[in-house]
Every structure is written in structure tokens, then in C-alpha cells.
Design a protein around this motif. Structure first.
Motif, PDB file in Angstrom:
ATOM      1  N   LYS A  52       0.848  -1.198   0.000  1.00  0.00           N
ATOM      2  CA  LYS A  52       0.000   0.000   0.000  1.00  0.00           C
ATOM      3  C   LYS A  52       0.883   1.247   0.000  1.00  0.00           C
ATOM      4  N   THR A  53       0.447   2.291  -0.704  1.00  0.00           N
ATOM      5  CA  THR A  53       1.230   3.539  -0.748  1.00  0.00           C
ATOM      6  C   THR A  53       0.389   4.743  -0.327  1.00  0.00           C
ATOM      7  N   HIS A  54       1.078   5.805   0.017  1.00  0.00           N
ATOM      8  CA  HIS A  54       0.464   7.108   0.236  1.00  0.00           C
ATOM      9  C   HIS A  54       1.312   8.093  -0.552  1.00  0.00           C
ATOM     10  N   TYR A  55       0.730   8.724  -1.566  1.00  0.00           N
ATOM     11  CA  TYR A  55       1.569   9.533  -2.455  1.00  0.00           C
ATOM     12  C   TYR A  55       2.121  10.758  -1.739  1.00  0.00           C
ATOM     13  N   TYR A  56       3.292  11.217  -2.220  1.00  0.00           N
ATOM     14  CA  TYR A  56       4.017  12.343  -1.625  1.00  0.00           C
ATOM     15  C   TYR A  56       4.101  13.448  -2.666  1.00  0.00           C
ATOM     16  N   GLY A  57       3.527  14.603  -2.383  1.00  0.00           N
ATOM     17  CA  GLY A  57       3.589  15.731  -3.307  1.00  0.00           C
ATOM     18  C   GLY A  57       2.477  15.683  -4.340  1.00  0.00           C
ATOM     19  N   GLY A  58       2.493  16.631  -5.243  1.00  0.00           N
ATOM     20  CA  GLY A  58       1.412  16.784  -6.218  1.00  0.00           C
ATOM     21  C   GLY A  58       1.633  15.911  -7.436  1.00  0.00           C
ATOM     22  N   ILE A  59       0.958  14.757  -7.474  1.00  0.00           N
ATOM     23  CA  ILE A  59       1.093  13.888  -8.653  1.00  0.00           C
ATOM     24  C   ILE A  59      -0.234  13.793  -9.399  1.00  0.00           C
ATOM     25  N   LYS A  60      -0.134  13.470 -10.698  1.00  0.00           N
ATOM     26  CA  LYS A  60      -1.312  13.073 -11.452  1.00  0.00           C
ATOM     27  C   LYS A  60      -1.321  11.553 -11.388  1.00  0.00           C
ATOM     28  N   LYS A  61      -2.256  11.006 -10.614  1.00  0.00           N
ATOM     29  CA  LYS A  61      -2.155   9.585 -10.229  1.00  0.00           C
ATOM     30  C   LYS A  61      -2.144   8.646 -11.427  1.00  0.00           C
ATOM     31  N   TYR A  62      -2.897   9.002 -12.477  1.00  0.00           N
ATOM     32  CA  TYR A  62      -2.974   8.081 -13.620  1.00  0.00           C
ATOM     33  C   TYR A  62      -1.615   7.874 -14.281  1.00  0.00           C
ATOM     34  N   GLN A  63      -0.683   8.865 -14.091  1.00  0.00           N
ATOM     35  CA  GLN A  63       0.626   8.730 -14.748  1.00  0.00           C
ATOM     36  C   GLN A  63       1.506   7.660 -14.110  1.00  0.00           C
ATOM     37  N   TRP A  64       1.142   7.212 -12.909  1.00  0.00           N
ATOM     38  CA  TRP A  64       2.023   6.297 -12.171  1.00  0.00           C
ATOM     39  C   TRP A  64       1.632   4.829 -12.335  1.00  0.00           C
ATOM     40  N   THR A  65       0.567   4.560 -13.076  1.00  0.00           N
ATOM     41  CA  THR A  65       0.194   3.169 -13.313  1.00  0.00           C
ATOM     42  C   THR A  65       0.942   2.640 -14.533  1.00  0.00           C
ATOM     43  N   ALA A  66       1.133   1.322 -14.562  1.00  0.00           N
ATOM     44  CA  ALA A  66       1.672   0.626 -15.738  1.00  0.00           C
ATOM     45  C   ALA A  66       3.024   1.168 -16.197  1.00  0.00           C
ATOM     46  N   ILE A  67       3.868   1.582 -15.244  1.00  0.00           N
ATOM     47  CA  ILE A  67       5.254   1.946 -15.577  1.00  0.00           C
ATOM     48  C   ILE A  67       6.177   1.206 -14.598  1.00  0.00           C
ATOM     49  N   PRO A  68       7.445   0.988 -14.969  1.00  0.00           N
ATOM     50  CA  PRO A  68       8.363   0.317 -14.040  1.00  0.00           C
ATOM     51  C   PRO A  68       8.758   1.242 -12.890  1.00  0.00           C
ATOM     52  N   LEU A  69       8.706   0.711 -11.673  1.00  0.00           N
ATOM     53  CA  LEU A  69       9.012   1.512 -10.492  1.00  0.00           C
ATOM     54  C   LEU A  69      10.150   0.851  -9.705  1.00  0.00           C
ATOM     55  N   ALA A  70      10.944   1.689  -9.041  1.00  0.00           N
ATOM     56  CA  ALA A  70      12.035   1.190  -8.196  1.00  0.00           C
ATOM     57  C   ALA A  70      11.749   1.554  -6.748  1.00  0.00           C
ATOM     58  N   LEU A  71      12.216   0.686  -5.853  1.00  0.00           N
ATOM     59  CA  LEU A  71      12.002   0.888  -4.416  1.00  0.00           C
ATOM     60  C   LEU A  71      13.281   1.450  -3.793  1.00  0.00           C
ATOM     61  N   HIS A  72      13.143   2.602  -3.125  1.00  0.00           N
ATOM     62  CA  HIS A  72      14.300   3.261  -2.502  1.00  0.00           C
ATOM     63  C   HIS A  72      13.973   3.616  -1.055  1.00  0.00           C
ATOM     64  N   GLY A  73      14.936   3.479  -0.153  1.00  0.00           N
ATOM     65  CA  GLY A  73      14.715   4.008   1.183  1.00  0.00           C
ATOM     66  C   GLY A  73      15.482   3.278   2.261  1.00  0.00           C
ATOM     67  N   VAL A  74      15.027   3.496   3.487  1.00  0.00           N
ATOM     68  CA  VAL A  74      15.686   2.872   4.638  1.00  0.00           C
ATOM     69  C   VAL A  74      14.649   2.205   5.526  1.00  0.00           C
ATOM     70  N   MET A  75      15.112   1.152   6.205  1.00  0.00           N
ATOM     71  CA  MET A  75      14.303   0.520   7.249  1.00  0.00           C
ATOM     72  C   MET A  75      15.166   0.519   8.506  1.00  0.00           C
ATOM     73  N   ILE A  76      14.569   0.928   9.616  1.00  0.00           N
ATOM     74  CA  ILE A  76      15.289   0.901  10.888  1.00  0.00           C
ATOM     75  C   ILE A  76      14.796  -0.323  11.656  1.00  0.00           C
ATOM     76  N   LYS A  77      15.722  -1.253  11.897  1.00  0.00           N
ATOM     77  CA  LYS A  77      15.351  -2.505  12.564  1.00  0.00           C
ATOM     78  C   LYS A  77      15.121  -2.280  14.057  1.00  0.00           C
ATOM     79  N   LYS A  78      14.546  -3.291  14.665  1.00  0.00           N
ATOM     80  CA  LYS A  78      14.242  -3.246  16.097  1.00  0.00           C
ATOM     81  C   LYS A  78      15.460  -2.846  16.936  1.00  0.00           C
TER      82      LYS A  78
END
Ligand code: MN
Ligand code: MN
Length: 466
Positions: free
Chosen positions: A134-160
Motif C-alpha cells: 500500500k502507498t500514500h503519495y508524496y507531493g502533487g502527482i497526477k495519479k494516472y501517470q504512475w500506473t503501468a510503468i516500471p518503479l524502483a524501491l528506494h529508502g531505509v528501514m530501521i530494525k528493532k
């Protein structure tokens, strides 16, 4: 007859016309413009999130002799420093010989966050043979532009245990990518009749992450377990670690030349790396020891500049104050005499959508860096509106340094509008005006700029801080 008519002479002397950078450039200048774009395109690929932009910028700064500054450190003339604000924004400065109480600090401010899709904190589920996040978009996007394109996952996870795990999946050609499903046209009649803004809802921007069931009859959510076991094997993280994570989906596209002539660049996140990179490289390339200058690479501009890494934070004033006090100067006087270019993008006039622009006062592609005296919406609401005197100062500076530039506002009156960080800096009694690069398809997963405008913005930044 080779002589100009009097009328033609008067017209040249009295009237104003935008200038096209490419039209006026020599072949050597075009080569310089194209060469500069190579470094910028690498920066785009290295820095798709604000965290990655901080790392990439520190790397470039370190190569130029910049060292880390921590609040409370003493500074002296000749210092070249960077302040890493929680890994999400960066302030770089060099201390010159001139009296900063007399001439203040020259500041270039841009932002390094871009519109994207953030993961929710409990994101993972499966349904109908597919695993999703599940996602929550960040900033002003036109949502239809984000479907059916290749996406990459970036970020950090802080473990216990507090350990930080960095994740980048989808940038290497051997990596998998991620995806948001869209409806086939055969069943899309009702969707096609919806307004663009509502045809794709925020809650349907779910990321497709797999389809292989875990091989055990005893468990129920088998595809989800396959995904979790992959993450556990590769990164040592569990589903609970998503609670303390910042993970974002960005387009899995590299920056590329656009068009037969390669005059334009297509990329994710031009807004606002296309100003951050010129501001940063102008500072790093600066050879003069006279002026004290500063570059701010801010976070959170796309959501209102709030929080400790946004431009409304006290970090900027804290650092100016620390520099002033260390040099035995009055910080309030220093700020009063400081000047800032708020470097952010503008909407390039697009003949395909001419009805929302007023052409005379719109940014034209390849006509150079854009100065916006004011931004805002509905009667200049929410703008700091730079003074005529300050625009005059910048104009003289650019003309003296051969910077081709243009003046523009964002679209027709009442067609929309937008703000930048300019007002937050001006609120500190620092003279500020907006300057930036015209962008085609701003906030789309793949935006377009002209290399000529990127280079013009670099020259503008360099002239301002030298
Ligand atoms: Mn921006
Ligand atoms: Mn933006």
C-alpha cells in the motif's frame, strides 16, 4: 541596402525580446552545454530521493575539499563546510574574506525531494494471486501517470535493534522492478469517462511485488510470505520493521537524451535537482575567496517545507547565526545584507496546452534561467514578491556575466499557481527572488528540460556567488 532603417534601429534599442540560448551559442558553447549535462544526468541517476541526493552531494563536495560541520563548531575565513541535516537536507558554505556584516551571505536555495509514492507503515498484503504494498503519495502527482510503468524501491528501514538498512531495488538492469496495475481499455469504458483527477484513486496505487506462493500447505498468505522471506534473507528485516521505515517508489527510469539532437533531457525528478545540481556545482567550482556563500539543498518542499529538514526549519538561521558569531559579527545585520536566489523550476510554455499559459509571461524552453519576481495563486497570494530593486540588481549581475535569462510566471492568472521556498527565506529578512529552469510535464514520472537552460542556470548561480 545594408544599413538599418531608423525604425528597425529604434525597435532594437527600445523593445524587449526573449533570447534563445541555443540560437546565440557558438559551437564551443553548445559543446560546453552538452558536456555539463553529462554530470547532471549522472547526478539524477545517483540521487532519486532526498537521502540519496544528500549522499551524492556530500561526495561531490568532499572531492572539492569540503569537510563536515556540526552545529557548535567554530568556523573561520577560508573554511569550506557542509552541514548534514539528519541525512535529508544539506547546507554547504564557504567563508570568504569580505566583511559579511557589510555584504551579507550569498545564498542559493533549492530542494532535493520530488513527488513520489511512499509506502504506508503496514503496507504488505496479497490478493488473487498477487502480492502488494500500500502507498500514500508524496507531493502533487497526477495519479494516472504512475500506473503501468516500471518503479524502483528506494529508502531505509530501521530494525528493532536500531540498525539502519538501505534498500535500492530496481535501478540495476538485473534487478526486478515494481508496478501498479491499470484497467484494460476493454473494461475501461466507465473509467475513461471519469475526470483524469479521479479515474485512479489514491487507494488503488498499490504496488505489485510478486506472485510465487511459499511452498508450505500450512500457511495461508503464501505470496506475502515469499516476499517477507526474500526481504529477510537479503536485508534481515521483518514485516514489523516497515513500521520504522521510509520507503518510496520512484520511476525506474534513467536520465536520457530526448530527441534526435539530444538538446533536451528526460528524467525523473528534474524538479528540483535541475536547480540543486547547478547551485551545488557553482559553489564547488567557485575559485574566489572573497565572498561568503552558501547552498541549501532542502527537503519537504513538495509537501509545504515543514519539519526539521524543510525550509521552514530554524536550521538556516541557526547556521547563519553561528557563522556570524564565530566571525564576531551581528547575525541580524548579516541577514539583512544577505541575498538569495530561491532556485526552483518553472512551467515551460507548452504549445500542446497553450490555453493555460499567457505566452508573453511564460518561460520558453531554451531561453535561459527564469526569474519569477513573484509566485503564488489567486492574486499573488502566498508569495514574497521580490522588489524591483533586487530584480534590477540580479538583472545587472546576469547581464555583466553573459547569462541569458528570462522572466516568467507560472501560467495564466487564475489558471492555477504554486509556491516555492522563497517566502520562507525572505521571512528571515533576506532579499530573495525565484530563479530556475523551465520544465515540460512538471511532476510527471518523466519530466523534460533543455540542456541550455540547465547550463544557463549554472552560469546564473556562479555569477551570483562569485
Ligand atoms: Mn520545485
Ligand atoms: Mn514541485
Amino acid at each position: 541596402m545594408s544599413e538599418k532603417s531608423i525604425g528597425k534601429e529604434m525597435l532594437e534599442k527600445l523593445s524587449y525580446k526573449k533570447r534563445n540560448v541555443y540560437e546565440e551559442a557558438t559551437s564551443d558553447e553548445i559543446k560546453a552545454i552538452y558536456d555539463y549535462a553529462v554530470g547532471y544526468m549522472k547526478y539524477l541517476d545517483d540521487a532519486k530521493t532526498e537521502r540519496e541526493a544528500v549522499v551524492a552531494s556530500i561526495k561531490l563536495a568532499t572531492n572539492c575539499g569540503y569537510t563536515e560541520y556540526k552545529l557548535g563548531d567554530k568556523v573561520k575565513v577560508g573554511d569550506k563546510k557542509y552541514f548534514n541535516n539528519h541525512g535529508k537536507s544539506l547546507i554547504l558554505f564557504r567563508i570568504g574574506e569580505n566583511d559579511i556584516e557589510k555584504e551579507g551571505i550569498r545564498i542559493l536555495a533549492s530542494h532535493i525531494d520530488s513527488p513520489r509514492l511512499d509506502l504506508k507503515q503496514v503496507p504488505m498484503y496479497e490478493d488473487a494471486g498477487m502480492g502488494f504494498l500500500k502507498t500514500h503519495y508524496y507531493g502533487g502527482i497526477k495519479k494516472y501517470q504512475w500506473t503501468a510503468i516500471p518503479l524502483a524501491l528506494h529508502g531505509v528501514m530501521i530494525k528493532k535493534n536500531g540498525e539502519s538498512v538501505e534498500i535500492v531495488i530496481g535501478e540495476d538492469d538485473s534487478d526486478p522492478v515494481f508496478y501498479i496495475n491499470d484497467l484494460l481499455p476493454h473494461l475501461g469504458a466507465r473509467q475513461a469517462a471519469e475526470p483524469l483527477g479521479t479515474a485512479i484513486s489514491g487507494e488503488t496505487l498499490n504496488i505489485l511485488i510478486g506472485g510465487l506462493p511459499y511452498n508450505d500447505e500450512e500457511v495461508t498468505e503464501k505470496i506475502k510470505l515469499t516476499a517477507l522471506s526474500y526481504l529477510y534473507e537479503k536485508y534481515g528485516v521483518t514485516e514489523e520493521d516497515f513500521l520504522s521505515a521510509e520507503l518510496s517508489l520512484v520511476p525506474a527510469y534513467k536520465a536520457r537524451n530526448i530527441g534526435f539532437d539530444g538538446a533536451l533531457i528526460g528524467a525523473y525528478g528534474h524538479d528540483d535537482r535541475v536547480c540543486s545540481y547547478p547551485a551545488l556545482t557553482a559553489l564547488l567550482d567557485c575559485q574566489s575567496n572573497e565572498r561568503t556563500s552558501m547552498v541549501i539543498l532542502a527537503d519537504k518542499e513538495e509537501v509545504g517545507s515543514m519539519g526539521l529538514s524543510g525550509m521552514q526549519s530554524d536550521a538556516l538561521v541557526d547556521i547563519i547565526d553561528e557563522i556570524a558569531i564565530a566571525l564576531g559579527k551581528n547575525p541580524k545585520v548579516v541577514r539583512h545584507h544577505s541575498k538569495c536566489l530561491s532556485a526552483d523550476v518553472n512551467a515551460a510554455y507548452d504549445p500542446n496546452f497553450a490555453d493555460v499559459y499567457e505566452k508573453r509571461n511564460s518561460a520558453l524552453l531554451s531561453c535561459g534561467a527564469v526569474i519569477s519576481k513573484y509566485t503564488g495563486a489567486r492574486g499573488k497570494s502566498g508569495t514574497s514578491d521580490a522588489s524591483a530593486e533586487f530584480v534590477g540588481f540580479v538583472r545587472r549581475l546576469f547581464d555583466e556575466n553573459g547569462v541569458i535569462w528570462q522572466s516568467a510566471e507560472l501560467g495564466k492568472v487564475d489558471a492555477g499557481g504554486g509556491g516555492t521556498v522563497a517566502m520562507f527565506i525572505a521571512n528571515h529578512n533576506i532579499e530573495t527572488v525565484d530563479l530556475g529552469v523551465p520544465v515540460i510535464s512538471m511532476h510527471a514520472p518523466y519530466e523534460v528540460v533543455s540542456k541550455a537552460d540547465v547550463y544557463s542556470t549554472y552560469k546564473a548561480c556562479a555569477a551570483f556567488i562569485k
